[in-house]
Write an enzyme that holds these catalytic residues in place. Structure first.
Site, PDB file in Angstrom:
ATOM      1  N   GLU A   1       0.849  -1.202   0.000  1.00  0.00           N
ATOM      2  CA  GLU A   1       0.000   0.000   0.000  1.00  0.00           C
ATOM      3  C   GLU A   1       0.888   1.257   0.000  1.00  0.00           C
ATOM      4  O   GLU A   1       0.639   2.219  -0.737  1.00  0.00           O
ATOM      5  CB  GLU A   1      -0.933  -0.034   1.216  1.00  0.00           C
ATOM      6  CG  GLU A   1      -1.792   1.199   1.388  1.00  0.00           C
ATOM      7  CD  GLU A   1      -1.709   1.757   2.789  1.00  0.00           C
ATOM      8  OE1 GLU A   1      -1.264   2.912   2.936  1.00  0.00           O
ATOM      9  OE2 GLU A   1      -2.067   1.036   3.751  1.00  0.00           O
TER      10      GLU A   1
ATOM     11  N   GLU B   1       6.860   3.505  11.392  1.00  0.00           N
ATOM     12  CA  GLU B   1       5.428   3.487  11.684  1.00  0.00           C
ATOM     13  C   GLU B   1       5.134   2.448  12.769  1.00  0.00           C
ATOM     14  O   GLU B   1       4.378   2.694  13.715  1.00  0.00           O
ATOM     15  CB  GLU B   1       4.628   3.182  10.414  1.00  0.00           C
ATOM     16  CG  GLU B   1       3.120   3.192  10.654  1.00  0.00           C
ATOM     17  CD  GLU B   1       2.310   2.923   9.391  1.00  0.00           C
ATOM     18  OE1 GLU B   1       2.914   2.777   8.304  1.00  0.00           O
ATOM     19  OE2 GLU B   1       1.072   2.845   9.498  1.00  0.00           O
TER      20      GLU B   1
END
Lengths: 466, 432
Positions: A86, A163
């Site tokens: 993604e 992240e």
């Protein structure tokens, strides 16, 4: 590029009441009211499904493309590949070099993002209606035209590692959530974090991403959702001229999902960390989902979560916070929007000086009495009113509507099922709620998690000393 | 750049029509509000903001305004907390209050068919909160548990320390959410006094959006706000600026990644240079994937998942501040990259194309912030609170479009000065 996480609701909202804890799902967070917008759908020759949700209040559109693959479809040993891809989808195609799509979106005053969940991955832009064709052209191009070079893959993997550090490695409560899911799902990939395990993300490379991309990014595996100031005919014409030109693969890729065995063992675990100043109690139960309990069992669980733990008039809040004062907050949520068997959660935050053991005993005592004490007519009616009102509130938001339809279709629900959801909720009876509570909220289906303070980070058994 | 070569490039469509058409309302009882009638969805969103917030917290009682906000729906008039909440829930009325440094405000969302009940409950919450002892203790327990829960969260720790350093000795340096000690010391008398001080009819800005006509709305507003008395007078908050530029502060936390907060001077929303400063902020670290910091910190170097800057506009202070988080080993590198980008902007400014693209984005995307009734109501009430005038929504895109390189230089000088920043890192940073 936000990871779409629905694992746990915020335990301590910034202010106000804990009103939103009742129902946490990847998709049907308030669905369209039957008789709401006239949603239409059709399929292009190459197999791409298209949904159009009219909203003519402002000259803007929300353009979303959903792929029927999520983290639960990651190949064994490559956890995090759906989410990593993604991120990499923003790295350019043969036709549009890296950054060109984002520059086009921002140059047009649009907004964009993407998210990955267990069962799907989606990309979206919000733009003025006149720019819909531009968005479609770019998005159709990256359905099959992605070009990846090691020079862009390596820094993006670092971004994903940061992240994960941000969301999990620095947050003991997120570590507890991961551990509990891993314990609840003994066989199914819902037990693996969407973002992936640290050591497996570190090993993901360009070839893993491209293999995964070629397998899943095809027109027959995608759903186009356009919400906004458009007509179905316009959308069909624009979609045929863009997405319609993408060659089909011949068949939709098959998702291979193992089924959970019938659970037998009550499981308990703890995360003990010196940074924890406020202990918390979490409980997960393995339950059917909107797909595995399509006969209505899912609606029973949705309403049950609202009655038991949706806000400050819920049964758990009243019993544990208002009456006994053992907790400062308590609630429940159900992640019904899932292809396979899913999770139902109960949580409580102890009041000062109350041990987690004592709180847990009270939670269990209260839950055992729920079928006879929690399910009075007024409480059920109140919960129905709140859930059904959400459908009106969400029809105020074009992007919420696009998400509701996109996520429902991505897990295999139909538009008709979305539209009749309020009626289905209204139809749940007291008897069905009692049955659901007795059948699913049982010790052998549960994992209990403690978040506790540890003086020594290597001593997770501090739980026993409390 | 690449974009100019594609056959898909188009002239951006700027929404010519104003994204929301508001009309002024003046009620019989003299309450003023801004109104957008929108009949499509059978609901109404109401937003309101009273002047004066956490900066008015009594000495040693930080968190008082936020606790007040959380207690307004914990029982009012003849209704105890549980009864009040039950009345809300039975009709799916969503009422919430919040307090920031300069304001206490709230939000009410209701189905049209339940508007009367919602307004009655709002009127009670505003004018007749009970502050029952059990409700106070329950909320105090929740606030303290929340503070404990966040106690070692690197993001929260970095932000709190940043404000404490930037506004040392000033009300803005104290956390709006309070401290465990301060919240423990708040009494019922403090809450009653602050309620009288802040929730006055003269100090409120109101916006309503949804399926309700002007006449009906005026009557509702009189019922909701008409019973309030005049506010009790606010303490003046001294003007201040971000202090300790150039200072580096570490909050020690045993985590593998440091959260970094950095900041410098800023330009307030009411200031004529605000729009140029806003455009400049977009170029440096605004919300799109195209900002300089996003490109340099994330895209090129993989230093962080999120990085960005924003403008903070308090009543008596303004600043520009930013956020990122990177593994401890790369903190020095991340801060240098950020600092280099700021220095590059000071030295060269944006080029004309970059400026034009920023303006295109900001004008084109303005309407996207007005896509739900609740968002429209909150935007309107913010604009009213800042005293920008109801025509601001119509004027705003022209203000952005007219920003020149000269305006950017002026805003840059006021924002960045010599490029020094206050930097706070929570973690075990290396190389700071």
């Amino acid at each position: 590029m936000h990871l779409f996480r629905k694992a746990t609701p915020t335990l301590f909202p910034a202010g106000g009441r804990f009103a939103s804890a009742g129902r946490v799902e990847a998709a049907p967070f308030g669905r369209s009211e039957a008789g709401g917008p006239e949603v239409s759908s059709f399929t292009l020759d190459n197999g791409l499904d298209v949904v159009v949700v009219p909203d003519h209040r402002a000259p803007v559109v929300t353009h979303m493309i959903w792929y029927r693959n999520g983290s639960a479809d990651d190949p064994l040993g490559r956890s995090g590949i759906a989410h990593f891809l993604e991120h990499l989808m923003f790295k350019g195609t043969e036709k549009h070099p890296v950054g060109a799509f984002s520059k086009a979106v921002s140059g047009l005053g649009g907004q964009e993002n993407a998210f990955t969940s267990y069962d799907y991955t989606a990309y979206f832009q919000r733009v003025a209606r006149d720019n819909l064709d531009t968005m479609m052209a770019f998005e159709a191009d990256r359905m099959t035209g992605l070009v990846l070079e090691d020079a862009v893959v390596a820094p993006e993997r670092d971004v994903v590692l940061e992240e994960r550090r941000m969301r999990v490695e620095t947050d003991p409560s997120a570590q507890l959530s991961e551990a509990m899911a891993a314990s609840l799902f003994v066989h199914h990939p819902y037990g693996i974090p969407i973002i992936g395990w640290m050591h497996e993300i570190e090993e993901l490379n360009r070839n893993h991403a491209l293999d995964y991309y070629k397998r899943f990014y095809t027109p027959e595996n995608a759903i186009l959702v356009v919400a906004g100031d458009v007509t179905p005919d316009e959308v069909r014409r624009l979609a045929e001229a863009t997405y319609g030109r993408v060659a089909p693969q011949g068949a939709r890729p098959v998702r291979v999902r193992p089924r959970e065995p019938e659970p037998k063992a009550l499981r308990r675990l703890a995360v003990a960390d010196p940074k924890v100043e406020q202990p918390t109690l979490q409980r997960l139960y393995l339950t059917p989902s909107c797909i595995t309990a399509r006969d209505g069992g899912c609606h029973d669980l949705e309403l049950l979560a609202e009655v038991l733990g949706g806000g400050s008039t819920s049964y758990l809040y009243r019993k544990l916070v208002m009456e006994s004062g053992l907790a400062v907050n308590a609630g429940a949520w159900y992640m019904g929007s899932a292809i396979d068997d899913t999770r139902f959660s109960v949580y409580a935050i102890p009041a000062e000086g109350v041990s987690l053991e004592k709180l847990e005993a009270e939670v269990d005592r209260v839950l055992r009495r729920a079928p006879s004490e929690a399910l009075n007519a007024e409480a059920i009616e109140r919960a129905k009113t709140r859930l059904v009102a959400e459908t009106v509130y969400s029809s105020d938001s074009q992007s919420s509507l696009a998400r509701i339809y996109g996520s429902a279709l991505a897990i295999g629900e139909t538009i008709e099922e979305v539209r009749r959801w309020p009626a289905d909720i209204e139809g749940v009876t007291r008897e069905r709620l009692a049955t659901a509570s007795e059948r699913w909220l049982t010790p052998s289906r549960s994992v209990t998690g403690y978040l506790v303070k540890a003086s020594d980070p290597d001593a997770p058994m501090a739980i026993a000393a409390e | 750049m690449n974009f100019a070569d594609t056959d898909l490039a188009e002239t951006p469509v700027r929404t010519k029509a104003s994204p929301a058409k508001a009309l002024p309302i003046q009620t019989a009882a003299g309450i003023e509000a801004w109104h957008v009638e929108s009949p499509v969805v059978p609901m109404i969103a109401l937003a309101f903001t009273f002047e004066g917030g956490a900066a008015q917290d009594p000495e040693g009682k930080s968190g008082c305004a936020q606790m007040l906000a959380r207690l307004l729906d914990e029982g009012a008039g003849d209704l105890g907390s549980d009864a009040f909440q039950e009345r809300l829930a039975a009709r799916a009325i969503e009422l919430s209050f919040h307090a920031g440094p300069d304001a206490i405000g709230g939000s009410l969302k209701m189905l049209v068919k339940h508007a009367d009940e919602a307004i009655d409950l709002l009127a009670l919450a505003l004018a007749k909160p009970r502050f029952d002892a059990d409700a106070i203790e329950r909320v105090r327990g929740q606030v303290i548990a929340g503070l404990r829960y966040q106690q070692n969260d690197p993001g929260v720790m970095a932000s709190r320390r940043f404000f404490a350093e930037a506004f040392a000795g000033h009300a803005y340096g104290r956390p709006s959410s309070g401290t465990i000690e301060a919240v423990s010391a708040i009494t019922r008398d403090d809450l009653v006094a602050m309620h009288a001080q802040l929730l006055g009819r003269g100090a409120v800005k109101i916006a309503a959006v949804g399926a309700i006509g002007a006449e009906q709305l005026a009557k509702s507003l009189d019922r909701a706000f008409g019973a309030l008395s005049e506010a009790g007078g606010l303490r003046a908050i001294e003007r201040t600026t971000v202090g300790d530029l150039g200072k580096r502060v570490v909050v020690d936390l045993d985590v593998p990644q440091s959260v970094i907060r950095f900041g410098m001077a800023g330009v307030a929303w009411r200031d004529p240079d605000f729009i140029p400063a806003y455009v400049l902020n977009h170029i440096l670290g605004g919300g799109a994937f195209t900002s300089r910091l996003f490109q340099e910190v994330r895209e090129k170097r993989g230093l962080a998942y999120s990085v960005g800057t924003s403008l903070v506009s308090h009543r008596s202070a303004a600043m520009t501040w930013g956020y990122t988080a990177t593994k401890n080993e790369r903190v020095g590198e991340a801060v240098s990259v950020i600092s280099d980008e700021i220095n590059r902007l000071i030295a060269d400014g944006p080029d004309d194309e970059e400026l034009q693209k920023a303006k295109d984005y900001l004008t084109g995307s303005y309407a996207l912030g007005f896509d739900t009734s609740t968002k429209i109501a909150h935007q309107l009430v913010q604009i009213a609170f800042e005293g920008l005038g109801m025509d601001y929504i119509e004027r705003r895109n022209a203000l952005v479009s007219s920003v020149t390189q000269e305006d950017i230089r002026r805003a840059g000088a006021r924002t960045f000065a010599d490029g020094r920043m206050l930097v706070v890192a929570a973690g075990r940073p290396i190389g700071l």
